[in-house]
Design a protein around this motif. Structure first.
Motif, mmCIF file in Angstrom:
data_model
loop_
_atom_site.group_PDB
_atom_site.id
_atom_site.type_symbol
_atom_site.label_atom_id
_atom_site.label_comp_id
_atom_site.label_asym_id
_atom_site.label_seq_id
_atom_site.Cartn_x
_atom_site.Cartn_y
_atom_site.Cartn_z
ATOM 1 N N VAL A 159 0.839 -1.196 0.000
ATOM 2 C CA VAL A 159 0.000 0.000 0.000
ATOM 3 C C VAL A 159 0.875 1.247 0.000
ATOM 4 O O VAL A 159 0.625 2.201 -0.743
ATOM 5 N N SER A 160 1.912 1.253 0.813
ATOM 6 C CA SER A 160 2.750 2.455 0.923
ATOM 7 C C SER A 160 3.548 2.729 -0.348
ATOM 8 O O SER A 160 4.042 3.841 -0.528
ATOM 9 N N SER A 161 3.655 1.750 -1.252
ATOM 10 C CA SER A 161 4.308 2.009 -2.538
ATOM 11 C C SER A 161 3.553 3.051 -3.342
ATOM 12 O O SER A 161 4.134 3.757 -4.160
ATOM 13 N N LEU A 162 2.252 3.146 -3.107
ATOM 14 C CA LEU A 162 1.449 4.149 -3.811
ATOM 15 C C LEU A 162 1.902 5.565 -3.450
ATOM 16 O O LEU A 162 1.749 6.486 -4.246
ATOM 17 N N ALA A 163 2.465 5.730 -2.261
ATOM 18 C CA ALA A 163 2.967 7.025 -1.808
ATOM 19 C C ALA A 163 4.465 7.168 -2.015
ATOM 20 O O ALA A 163 5.050 8.189 -1.685
ATOM 21 N N GLY A 164 5.103 6.139 -2.538
ATOM 22 C CA GLY A 164 6.554 6.097 -2.623
ATOM 23 C C GLY A 164 7.169 7.205 -3.451
ATOM 24 O O GLY A 164 6.523 7.805 -4.313
#
Length: 194
Positions: free
Chosen positions: A35-40
């Motif tokens: 999920v945090s890859s979307l904000a990476g």
């Protein structure tokens, strides 16, 4: 009561933001990507991913305002850790898809390390909140206390299994347990939690 509904609204924004950002990121897989890859750093949809993570952090901070005692402190810490996760984003030089695995892997830097510590801190704080609620309810509402303990155990088990080709699915299951518990705890228990 307003803080309780703020929790639900913020959780809805988190999940909607995650779904929309995932749909817009080329090649991104909800089953195989974090999920945090979307904000990476390097993600094509970083603003949406960051907004989703901040909404999740906001849900925990609102929950801290809706409850009392040790659970409130732990939820506040979980919310602060969520802000750390959103602020210290992982490096995704080739975009959100495959970030953290395979060709999209980079040498971890300080931001990556702080991000991981933020996630670990979040998990510890949220499990502490679950157990604080369970302790508070053990005498008066044993079934609710048992559900809080079950949620804590499920959260830890799922967190420990995040990895492999289905890491996104495991992480989403973990997040579903955590956010589901958070919504139920604030709406059903409110100020009765400790």
């Amino acid at each position: 009561m307003r803080a309780r509904w703020t929790v639900v609204g913020a959780l809805a924004v988190f999940w909607a933001g995650t779904v929309v950002a995932g749909a817009l990121a080329p090649g991104y897989s909800a089953r195989g990507d974090f999920v945090s890859s979307l904000a990476g750093r390097g993600s094509e949809v970083a603003p949406l991913g960051i907004a989703a993570l901040l909404a999740l952090a906001g849900a925990h901070l609102a929950a801290a305002a809706a409850v009392r005692g040790r659970a409130a402190v732990a939820l506040g810490l979980a919310g602060l850790c969520g802000i750390v996760v959103a602020a210290f984003r992982t490096a995704c030089p080739l975009g959100a898809a495959g970030c953290g695995s395979g060709a999209n892997e980079t040498v971890p830097d300080l931001a990556d390390a702080v991000h991981v510590y933020g996630v670990v801190g979040y998990e510890i704080a949220l499990v502490a909140a679950m157990l604080a609620v369970a302790g508070r309810l053990a005498r008066t509402r044993p079934a609710a206390a048992a559900l809080a303990v079950a949620a804590a155990v499920a959260s830890v088990v799922l967190a420990l299994n995040i990895g492999g080709p289905d890491l996104g699915a495991w992480q989403r299951a973990w997040l579903a347990v955590n956010t589901g518990w958070l919504a139920v705890a604030t709406l059903r228990l409110g100020s009765h939690t400790g």
